[in-house]
Scaffold this motif. Structure first.
Motif, PDB file in Angstrom:
ATOM      1  N   VAL A  44       0.847  -1.212   0.000  1.00  0.00           N
ATOM      2  CA  VAL A  44       0.000   0.000   0.000  1.00  0.00           C
ATOM      3  C   VAL A  44       0.881   1.260   0.000  1.00  0.00           C
ATOM      4  O   VAL A  44       0.833   2.041  -0.952  1.00  0.00           O
ATOM      5  CB  VAL A  44      -1.027  -0.019   1.159  1.00  0.00           C
ATOM      6  CG1 VAL A  44      -1.735   1.319   1.268  1.00  0.00           C
ATOM      7  CG2 VAL A  44      -2.043  -1.132   0.944  1.00  0.00           C
ATOM      8  N   VAL A  51       4.275   5.108  -7.547  1.00  0.00           N
ATOM      9  CA  VAL A  51       3.488   5.821  -8.568  1.00  0.00           C
ATOM     10  C   VAL A  51       3.844   7.309  -8.563  1.00  0.00           C
ATOM     11  O   VAL A  51       4.043   7.912  -9.629  1.00  0.00           O
ATOM     12  CB  VAL A  51       1.966   5.599  -8.346  1.00  0.00           C
ATOM     13  CG1 VAL A  51       1.152   6.520  -9.244  1.00  0.00           C
ATOM     14  CG2 VAL A  51       1.607   4.146  -8.640  1.00  0.00           C
ATOM     15  N   ALA A  54       7.203   7.631 -10.167  1.00  0.00           N
ATOM     16  CA  ALA A  54       7.119   7.392 -11.615  1.00  0.00           C
ATOM     17  C   ALA A  54       6.509   8.608 -12.319  1.00  0.00           C
ATOM     18  O   ALA A  54       6.972   8.996 -13.401  1.00  0.00           O
ATOM     19  CB  ALA A  54       6.292   6.136 -11.894  1.00  0.00           C
ATOM     20  N   ILE A  55       5.488   9.225 -11.709  1.00  0.00           N
ATOM     21  CA  ILE A  55       4.887  10.434 -12.290  1.00  0.00           C
ATOM     22  C   ILE A  55       5.947  11.547 -12.356  1.00  0.00           C
ATOM     23  O   ILE A  55       6.119  12.202 -13.386  1.00  0.00           O
ATOM     24  CB  ILE A  55       3.670  10.908 -11.450  1.00  0.00           C
ATOM     25  CG1 ILE A  55       2.501   9.937 -11.611  1.00  0.00           C
ATOM     26  CG2 ILE A  55       3.245  12.320 -11.857  1.00  0.00           C
ATOM     27  CD1 ILE A  55       1.350  10.185 -10.655  1.00  0.00           C
ATOM     28  N   ALA A  56       6.671  11.716 -11.248  1.00  0.00           N
ATOM     29  CA  ALA A  56       7.671  12.788 -11.173  1.00  0.00           C
ATOM     30  C   ALA A  56       8.786  12.584 -12.201  1.00  0.00           C
ATOM     31  O   ALA A  56       9.440  13.546 -12.602  1.00  0.00           O
ATOM     32  CB  ALA A  56       8.249  12.853  -9.765  1.00  0.00           C
ATOM     33  N   HIS A  57       9.029  11.328 -12.625  1.00  0.00           N
ATOM     34  CA  HIS A  57      10.105  11.048 -13.570  1.00  0.00           C
ATOM     35  C   HIS A  57       9.585  10.610 -14.935  1.00  0.00           C
ATOM     36  O   HIS A  57      10.320   9.998 -15.705  1.00  0.00           O
ATOM     37  CB  HIS A  57      11.063  10.014 -12.985  1.00  0.00           C
ATOM     38  CG  HIS A  57      11.795  10.526 -11.784  1.00  0.00           C
ATOM     39  ND1 HIS A  57      11.251  10.485 -10.516  1.00  0.00           N
ATOM     40  CD2 HIS A  57      12.995  11.147 -11.654  1.00  0.00           C
ATOM     41  CE1 HIS A  57      12.090  11.035  -9.670  1.00  0.00           C
ATOM     42  NE2 HIS A  57      13.154  11.451 -10.322  1.00  0.00           N
ATOM     43  N   ALA A  58       8.313  10.919 -15.218  1.00  0.00           N
ATOM     44  CA  ALA A  58       7.749  10.576 -16.531  1.00  0.00           C
ATOM     45  C   ALA A  58       8.529  11.304 -17.617  1.00  0.00           C
ATOM     46  O   ALA A  58       8.710  12.523 -17.541  1.00  0.00           O
ATOM     47  CB  ALA A  58       6.275  10.953 -16.585  1.00  0.00           C
ATOM     48  N   GLY A  59       9.019  10.547 -18.581  1.00  0.00           N
ATOM     49  CA  GLY A  59       9.761  11.145 -19.684  1.00  0.00           C
ATOM     50  C   GLY A  59      11.171  11.590 -19.324  1.00  0.00           C
ATOM     51  O   GLY A  59      11.815  12.289 -20.108  1.00  0.00           O
ATOM     52  N   ALA A  60      11.674  11.196 -18.136  1.00  0.00           N
ATOM     53  CA  ALA A  60      13.014  11.592 -17.712  1.00  0.00           C
ATOM     54  C   ALA A  60      14.081  10.897 -18.560  1.00  0.00           C
ATOM     55  O   ALA A  60      13.841   9.832 -19.119  1.00  0.00           O
ATOM     56  CB  ALA A  60      13.214  11.254 -16.240  1.00  0.00           C
TER      57      ALA A  60
ATOM     58  N   LEU B  93      -3.582  -1.350 -11.727  1.00  0.00           N
ATOM     59  CA  LEU B  93      -2.906  -1.117 -10.445  1.00  0.00           C
ATOM     60  C   LEU B  93      -3.850  -0.480  -9.431  1.00  0.00           C
ATOM     61  O   LEU B  93      -3.991  -0.970  -8.309  1.00  0.00           O
ATOM     62  CB  LEU B  93      -1.684  -0.224 -10.654  1.00  0.00           C
ATOM     63  CG  LEU B  93      -0.929   0.169  -9.373  1.00  0.00           C
ATOM     64  CD1 LEU B  93      -0.230  -1.043  -8.775  1.00  0.00           C
ATOM     65  CD2 LEU B  93       0.076   1.264  -9.639  1.00  0.00           C
ATOM     66  N   TRP B  94      -4.531   0.584  -9.838  1.00  0.00           N
ATOM     67  CA  TRP B  94      -5.409   1.273  -8.881  1.00  0.00           C
ATOM     68  C   TRP B  94      -6.620   0.426  -8.511  1.00  0.00           C
ATOM     69  O   TRP B  94      -7.080   0.458  -7.377  1.00  0.00           O
ATOM     70  CB  TRP B  94      -5.839   2.641  -9.412  1.00  0.00           C
ATOM     71  CG  TRP B  94      -4.758   3.673  -9.314  1.00  0.00           C
ATOM     72  CD1 TRP B  94      -4.297   4.467 -10.322  1.00  0.00           C
ATOM     73  CD2 TRP B  94      -3.993   4.042  -8.146  1.00  0.00           C
ATOM     74  NE1 TRP B  94      -3.293   5.292  -9.856  1.00  0.00           N
ATOM     75  CE2 TRP B  94      -3.092   5.054  -8.529  1.00  0.00           C
ATOM     76  CE3 TRP B  94      -3.978   3.603  -6.817  1.00  0.00           C
ATOM     77  CZ2 TRP B  94      -2.190   5.648  -7.645  1.00  0.00           C
ATOM     78  CZ3 TRP B  94      -3.078   4.191  -5.925  1.00  0.00           C
ATOM     79  CH2 TRP B  94      -2.203   5.194  -6.348  1.00  0.00           C
ATOM     80  N   PHE B  97      -5.326  -2.207  -6.183  1.00  0.00           N
ATOM     81  CA  PHE B  97      -4.946  -1.497  -4.957  1.00  0.00           C
ATOM     82  C   PHE B  97      -6.189  -1.208  -4.098  1.00  0.00           C
ATOM     83  O   PHE B  97      -6.247  -1.578  -2.922  1.00  0.00           O
ATOM     84  CB  PHE B  97      -4.247  -0.192  -5.366  1.00  0.00           C
ATOM     85  CG  PHE B  97      -3.765   0.679  -4.241  1.00  0.00           C
ATOM     86  CD1 PHE B  97      -2.440   0.612  -3.826  1.00  0.00           C
ATOM     87  CD2 PHE B  97      -4.612   1.583  -3.623  1.00  0.00           C
ATOM     88  CE1 PHE B  97      -1.978   1.432  -2.811  1.00  0.00           C
ATOM     89  CE2 PHE B  97      -4.160   2.396  -2.596  1.00  0.00           C
ATOM     90  CZ  PHE B  97      -2.841   2.319  -2.190  1.00  0.00           C
ATOM     91  N   THR B 135      -3.541  10.068 -12.175  1.00  0.00           N
ATOM     92  CA  THR B 135      -2.176   9.590 -12.425  1.00  0.00           C
ATOM     93  C   THR B 135      -1.760   9.896 -13.856  1.00  0.00           C
ATOM     94  O   THR B 135      -0.648  10.398 -14.099  1.00  0.00           O
ATOM     95  CB  THR B 135      -2.094   8.068 -12.167  1.00  0.00           C
ATOM     96  OG1 THR B 135      -2.564   7.798 -10.856  1.00  0.00           O
ATOM     97  CG2 THR B 135      -0.675   7.548 -12.308  1.00  0.00           C
ATOM     98  N   ALA B 138      -1.356  13.720 -14.398  1.00  0.00           N
ATOM     99  CA  ALA B 138      -0.137  14.202 -13.738  1.00  0.00           C
ATOM    100  C   ALA B 138       1.104  13.734 -14.506  1.00  0.00           C
ATOM    101  O   ALA B 138       2.049  14.505 -14.693  1.00  0.00           O
ATOM    102  CB  ALA B 138      -0.095  13.698 -12.297  1.00  0.00           C
ATOM    103  N   GLY B 139       1.088  12.482 -14.966  1.00  0.00           N
ATOM    104  CA  GLY B 139       2.223  11.951 -15.732  1.00  0.00           C
ATOM    105  C   GLY B 139       2.410  12.700 -17.034  1.00  0.00           C
ATOM    106  O   GLY B 139       3.537  13.043 -17.412  1.00  0.00           O
ATOM    107  N   MET B 142       3.974  16.068 -16.537  1.00  0.00           N
ATOM    108  CA  MET B 142       5.395  16.057 -16.186  1.00  0.00           C
ATOM    109  C   MET B 142       6.303  15.818 -17.379  1.00  0.00           C
ATOM    110  O   MET B 142       7.498  16.074 -17.300  1.00  0.00           O
ATOM    111  CB  MET B 142       5.664  14.969 -15.138  1.00  0.00           C
ATOM    112  CG  MET B 142       5.111  15.247 -13.773  1.00  0.00           C
ATOM    113  SD  MET B 142       5.762  16.765 -13.027  1.00  0.00           S
ATOM    114  CE  MET B 142       7.491  16.363 -12.842  1.00  0.00           C
ATOM    115  N   ARG B 143       5.734  15.281 -18.464  1.00  0.00           N
ATOM    116  CA  ARG B 143       6.584  14.922 -19.601  1.00  0.00           C
ATOM    117  C   ARG B 143       7.191  16.139 -20.278  1.00  0.00           C
ATOM    118  O   ARG B 143       6.574  17.160 -20.388  1.00  0.00           O
ATOM    119  CB  ARG B 143       5.792  14.123 -20.643  1.00  0.00           C
ATOM    120  CG  ARG B 143       5.484  12.714 -20.187  1.00  0.00           C
ATOM    121  CD  ARG B 143       4.909  11.903 -21.331  1.00  0.00           C
ATOM    122  NE  ARG B 143       5.963  11.492 -22.251  1.00  0.00           N
ATOM    123  CZ  ARG B 143       6.676  10.368 -22.138  1.00  0.00           C
ATOM    124  NH1 ARG B 143       6.434   9.570 -21.138  1.00  0.00           N
ATOM    125  NH2 ARG B 143       7.606  10.075 -22.996  1.00  0.00           N
TER     126      ARG B 143
END
Lengths: 136, 143
Positions: A44, A51, A54-60, B93-94, B97, B135, B138-139, B142-143
């Motif tokens: 949990v 997640v 992963a969002i913060a590093h999307a496309g990194a 996943l969600w 979860f 999600t 937000a993703g 960030m791109r």
């Protein structure tokens, strides 16, 4: 009068308790159930953490991912995630296979292949994290 | 007789003729209900997530390997196919979860009234859809 065979002799020599042992629940029956719950509870916070990361590093870039994963806290949480996730996945897939694969030989073969595949995936994932963490 | 279960399946009807009894009530005789549908979805999403770990491990191993390997993995994830896979994986996943938390709630002995089971089921569906959209948005931002 013929002598009893070896197996008959063994059956006679064994006590009632000795014969009953191992046939039923012997305090280990809940192991699978409990491990699935423990890993679920751990997943949990670890899942939410991953997640968000992963969002913060999307496309990194690769350097950005390496920088993120190689931090000691990230590497620790990634290894914890990998351990819990693959154990949870192995326990879950085991139940699915046991429920739907009826032929015994096929079931054992599928279970062994699944256990090997999940173990190898977990090792590969953990080694990749360690490589980045220890190189950086 | 192939199996002892075969013997247990044989019986006689009221006229005395031999009949094969079903092993258990088969699923298809039931109308789909929110309880049974969400239950099998939990298992399906779990299996989907297991397949999704292949993508996760590939991405991780590529990042640890070389620029070329990472470019290949990042290229797939940035493509339309990659987006569909990631969107599906996020939903799985969600859902797993949220419904997993519902299961843990049952494990402590709560929420077994039919009204509660229906309410938490609807909550799980709504929450997993909202979390999936959040999600993905937000993703994408960030791109």
């Amino acid at each position: 009068m013929s002598n009893p065979t070896h197996s008959q002799q063994a059956a006679i020599m064994r006590s009632m308790l000795g014969r009953a042992r191992g046939l039923g629940s012997a305090k280990s029956g809940t192991g699978h159930w409990w491990a699935q719950r423990l890993t679920a509870i751990a997943l949990v916070p670890l899942g939410v953490w991953f997640v968000i990361g992963a969002i913060a590093h999307a496309g990194a870039s690769r350097a950005g991912i390496e920088h993120w994963i190689s931090g000691p806290v990230t590497a620790t949480l990634m290894l914890a995630l990998i351990a819990c996730m693959f154990q949870h996945m192995q326990l879950g897939l085991q139940v699915v296979i046991e429920d739907y694969v009826h032929s015994e030989s096929c079931r054992v073969a599928t279970l062994l292949a699944m256990k090997a595949a999940t173990a190898l995936l977990a090792i590969l994932a953990a080694l990749s994290v360690l490589k980045m963490a220890l190189a950086g | 007789m192939a199996d002892v279960r075969e013997a247990l399946m044989s019986g006689r009807n009221s006229e005395g003729a031999g009949v094969r009894r079903p092993l258990s009530p088969h699923l298809q005789v039931y109308r789909p209900q929110i309880t049974s549908t969400l239950s099998i979805l939990h298992r399906l999403m779990g299996v989907a997530l297991a397949v999704g770990t292949l993508l996760f491990v590939w991405w991780l191993a590529a990042a640890a390997s070389s620029d070329a390997a990472f470019a290949l993995a990042a290229g797939l994830m940035g493509s339309v196919v990659g987006w569909v896979l990631i969107a599906g994986w996020t939903l799985a996943l969600w859902y797993h979860f949220c419904n997993g938390i519902r299961h843990l709630w049952w494990d402590v002995g709560r929420g077994f009234e039919l009204s509660e089971v229906h309410a938490t089921g609807k909550l799980v569906v709504a929450a997993s859809l909202v979390l999936t959209v959040l999600t993905l948005v937000a993703g994408a931002a960030m791109r």
